[in-house]
Design an enzyme around this catalytic site. Structure first.
Site, PDB file in Angstrom:
ATOM      1  N   ARG A 153       0.831  -1.203   0.000  1.00 36.10           N
ATOM      2  CA  ARG A 153       0.000   0.000   0.000  1.00 36.10           C
ATOM      3  C   ARG A 153       0.869   1.259   0.000  1.00 36.10           C
ATOM      4  O   ARG A 153       1.891   1.316   0.701  1.00 36.10           O
ATOM      5  CB  ARG A 153      -0.937   0.008   1.208  1.00 36.10           C
ATOM      6  CG  ARG A 153      -1.897  -1.148   1.162  1.00 36.10           C
ATOM      7  CD  ARG A 153      -3.100  -1.021   2.058  1.00 36.10           C
ATOM      8  NE  ARG A 153      -3.788  -2.314   2.056  1.00 36.10           N
ATOM      9  CZ  ARG A 153      -4.575  -2.759   1.070  1.00 36.10           C
ATOM     10  NH1 ARG A 153      -4.812  -1.992   0.019  1.00 36.10           N
ATOM     11  NH2 ARG A 153      -5.131  -3.958   1.128  1.00 36.10           N
ATOM     12  N   ASP A 154       0.430   2.242  -0.797  1.00 35.73           N
ATOM     13  CA  ASP A 154       1.124   3.527  -0.823  1.00 35.73           C
ATOM     14  C   ASP A 154       0.989   4.192   0.545  1.00 35.73           C
ATOM     15  O   ASP A 154      -0.073   4.192   1.160  1.00 35.73           O
ATOM     16  CB  ASP A 154       0.538   4.426  -1.912  1.00 35.73           C
ATOM     17  CG  ASP A 154       1.451   5.597  -2.243  1.00 35.73           C
ATOM     18  OD1 ASP A 154       1.978   5.623  -3.367  1.00 35.73           O
ATOM     19  OD2 ASP A 154       1.635   6.487  -1.380  1.00 35.73           O
ATOM     20  N   ILE A 155       2.082   4.776   1.011  1.00 38.94           N
ATOM     21  CA  ILE A 155       2.105   5.375   2.344  1.00 38.94           C
ATOM     22  C   ILE A 155       1.266   6.663   2.399  1.00 38.94           C
ATOM     23  O   ILE A 155       0.852   7.083   3.461  1.00 38.94           O
ATOM     24  CB  ILE A 155       3.586   5.628   2.755  1.00 38.94           C
ATOM     25  CG1 ILE A 155       3.738   5.671   4.257  1.00 38.94           C
ATOM     26  CG2 ILE A 155       4.152   6.879   2.105  1.00 38.94           C
ATOM     27  CD1 ILE A 155       5.182   5.570   4.729  1.00 38.94           C
ATOM     28  N   ASN A 164       4.857   6.567 -13.309  1.00 40.00           N
ATOM     29  CA  ASN A 164       5.571   7.810 -13.559  1.00 40.00           C
ATOM     30  C   ASN A 164       7.036   7.514 -13.864  1.00 40.00           C
ATOM     31  O   ASN A 164       7.624   6.608 -13.274  1.00 40.00           O
ATOM     32  CB  ASN A 164       5.476   8.718 -12.321  1.00 40.00           C
ATOM     33  CG  ASN A 164       4.046   9.104 -12.003  1.00 40.00           C
ATOM     34  OD1 ASN A 164       3.289   9.472 -12.890  1.00 40.00           O
ATOM     35  ND2 ASN A 164       3.670   9.012 -10.739  1.00 40.00           N
ATOM     36  N   GLU A 167       9.113  10.101  -8.167  1.00 38.55           N
ATOM     37  CA  GLU A 167       9.751  10.379  -6.873  1.00 38.55           C
ATOM     38  C   GLU A 167      10.746   9.274  -6.496  1.00 38.55           C
ATOM     39  O   GLU A 167      11.815   9.550  -5.969  1.00 38.55           O
ATOM     40  CB  GLU A 167       8.642  10.483  -5.815  1.00 38.55           C
ATOM     41  CG  GLU A 167       9.087  10.743  -4.406  1.00 38.55           C
ATOM     42  CD  GLU A 167       7.921  10.636  -3.415  1.00 38.55           C
ATOM     43  OE1 GLU A 167       8.158  10.192  -2.289  1.00 38.55           O
ATOM     44  OE2 GLU A 167       6.777  10.970  -3.789  1.00 38.55           O
ATOM     45  N   VAL A 168      10.371   8.033  -6.735  1.00 33.97           N
ATOM     46  CA  VAL A 168      11.205   6.893  -6.331  1.00 33.97           C
ATOM     47  C   VAL A 168      11.735   6.197  -7.597  1.00 33.97           C
ATOM     48  O   VAL A 168      10.941   5.685  -8.399  1.00 33.97           O
ATOM     49  CB  VAL A 168      10.400   5.890  -5.477  1.00 33.97           C
ATOM     50  CG1 VAL A 168      11.290   4.729  -5.054  1.00 33.97           C
ATOM     51  CG2 VAL A 168       9.801   6.576  -4.257  1.00 33.97           C
ATOM     52  N   HIS A 207       7.596   1.250 -10.519  1.00 41.25           N
ATOM     53  CA  HIS A 207       6.380   0.899  -9.782  1.00 41.25           C
ATOM     54  C   HIS A 207       5.184   1.328 -10.607  1.00 41.25           C
ATOM     55  O   HIS A 207       5.242   2.329 -11.316  1.00 41.25           O
ATOM     56  CB  HIS A 207       6.336   1.553  -8.396  1.00 41.25           C
ATOM     57  CG  HIS A 207       6.596   3.025  -8.398  1.00 41.25           C
ATOM     58  ND1 HIS A 207       7.868   3.536  -8.536  1.00 41.25           N
ATOM     59  CD2 HIS A 207       5.771   4.094  -8.292  1.00 41.25           C
ATOM     60  CE1 HIS A 207       7.821   4.865  -8.491  1.00 41.25           C
ATOM     61  NE2 HIS A 207       6.542   5.234  -8.359  1.00 41.25           N
ATOM     62  N   HIS A 250       1.245   2.409  -9.958  1.00 46.67           N
ATOM     63  CA  HIS A 250       0.212   2.730  -8.976  1.00 46.67           C
ATOM     64  C   HIS A 250      -1.097   2.140  -9.490  1.00 46.67           C
ATOM     65  O   HIS A 250      -1.484   2.398 -10.632  1.00 46.67           O
ATOM     66  CB  HIS A 250      -0.015   4.241  -8.871  1.00 46.67           C
ATOM     67  CG  HIS A 250       1.162   5.063  -8.454  1.00 46.67           C
ATOM     68  ND1 HIS A 250       1.233   5.682  -7.237  1.00 46.67           N
ATOM     69  CD2 HIS A 250       2.309   5.402  -9.117  1.00 46.67           C
ATOM     70  CE1 HIS A 250       2.361   6.376  -7.152  1.00 46.67           C
ATOM     71  NE2 HIS A 250       3.042   6.218  -8.284  1.00 46.67           N
TER      72      HIS A 250
HETATM   73  P1  AMP Z   1       6.143   8.336  -7.892  1.00 42.66           P
HETATM   74  O1  AMP Z   1       7.595   7.934  -7.869  1.00 42.66           O
HETATM   75  O2  AMP Z   1       5.950   9.810  -8.044  1.00 42.66           O
HETATM   76  O3  AMP Z   1       5.346   7.570  -8.903  1.00 42.66           O
HETATM   77  O4  AMP Z   1       5.482   7.980  -6.488  1.00 42.66           O
HETATM   78  C1  AMP Z   1       6.126   7.292  -5.468  1.00 42.66           C
HETATM   79  C2  AMP Z   1       5.089   6.871  -4.471  1.00 42.66           C
HETATM   80  O5  AMP Z   1       5.714   6.134  -3.463  1.00 42.66           O
HETATM   81  C3  AMP Z   1       4.318   8.019  -3.790  1.00 42.66           C
HETATM   82  O6  AMP Z   1       2.930   7.853  -4.045  1.00 42.66           O
HETATM   83  C4  AMP Z   1       4.656   7.832  -2.307  1.00 42.66           C
HETATM   84  O7  AMP Z   1       3.568   8.123  -1.447  1.00 42.66           O
HETATM   85  C5  AMP Z   1       5.044   6.371  -2.249  1.00 42.66           C
HETATM   86  N1  AMP Z   1       5.948   6.010  -1.175  1.00 42.66           N
HETATM   87  C6  AMP Z   1       7.105   6.612  -0.819  1.00 42.66           C
HETATM   88  N2  AMP Z   1       7.693   5.979   0.208  1.00 42.66           N
HETATM   89  C7  AMP Z   1       6.893   4.931   0.510  1.00 42.66           C
HETATM   90  C8  AMP Z   1       6.945   3.891   1.472  1.00 42.66           C
HETATM   91  N3  AMP Z   1       7.953   3.792   2.350  1.00 42.66           N
HETATM   92  N4  AMP Z   1       5.939   2.985   1.498  1.00 42.66           N
HETATM   93  C9  AMP Z   1       4.920   3.070   0.633  1.00 42.66           C
HETATM   94  N5  AMP Z   1       4.808   4.027  -0.318  1.00 42.66           N
HETATM   95  C10 AMP Z   1       5.774   4.953  -0.372  1.00 42.66           C
END
Ligand code: AMP
Length: 120
Positions: free
Chosen positions: A33-35, A92, A100-101, A105, A107
Site C-alpha cells: 500500500r502507498d504510504i 511515472n 519520486e522513487v 512501480h 500505482h
Molecule cells: P512516484 O515515484 O511519483 O510515482 O510515487 C512514489 C510513491 O511512493 C508516492 O505515491 C509515495 O507516497 C510512495 N511512497 C514513498 N515511500 C513509501 C513507502 N515507504 N511505502 C509506501 N509508499 C511509499
C-alpha cells in the site's frame, strides 16, 4: 539505459530494511500500500529486479520477470476488488513524469471515480 540507485526507498523495502504494508508477493514482484494513499485503493506493484522505470524494465527484464510483474498487477486488481468498477494504472518516469522513487512501480488506484487522467 539509466543507472539504478540501490539506495532508493523501494530497494530498501525489498531488502527488508524498512517496513511495508504488503498486499501480494510472487517470485518477481512485490505489491504494497502507498504510504500516502490518494484513493480508497492505492497499491504500488514493483518488480524485485533493479529497474529504474517502465522503459528500462520493458527493454531489459527477462520474460519471467515481465510475466511475474504483470500477473502481480492482475492479482492485486482482483484482490482489491477494482476490476468491476474500474481503476487507473499509472507509472511515472523521470523528471517530466514527476517520478519520486527511481525503482519501477505501477500505482493501482481505484475505489472512487478518479476524474480525467491529466490536469490541464
Ligand atoms: P512516484 O515515484 O511519483 O510515482 O510515487 C512514489 C510513491 O511512493 C508516492 O505515491 C509515495 O507516497 C510512495 N511512497 C514513498 N515511500 C513509501 C513507502 N515507504 N511505502 C509506501 N509508499 C511509499
Amino acid at each position: 539505459m539509466p543507472t539504478y540507485d540501490d539506495q532508493n526507498i523501494f530497494a530498501k523495502i525489498l531488502r527488508g530494511e524498512i517496513p511495508n504494508d504488503t498486499v501480494y508477493e510472487n517470485d518477481h514482484a512485490l505489491a504494497f500500500r502507498d504510504i500516502r494513499p490518494q484513493a480508497p485503493v492505492h497499491v504500488l506493484i514493483i518488480p524485485k529486479g533493479p529497474y529504474v522505470d517502465f522503459a528500462h524494465f520493458a527493454a531489459e527484464a527477462s520474460e519471467a520477470e515481465i510475466i511475474g510483474w504483470m500477473r502481480a498487477i492482475a492479482e492485486v486488481c482482483k484482490m482489491e476488488g477494482v476490476e468491476a468498477d474500474g481503476f487507473r494504472a499509472i507509472s511515472n518516469a523521470g523528471v517530466n513524469g514527476v517520478q519520486e522513487v527511481p525503482h519501477l512501480h505501477v500505482h493501482i488506484l481505484g475505489g472512487r471515480p478518479l476524474g480525467r487522467m491529466l490536469q490541464p
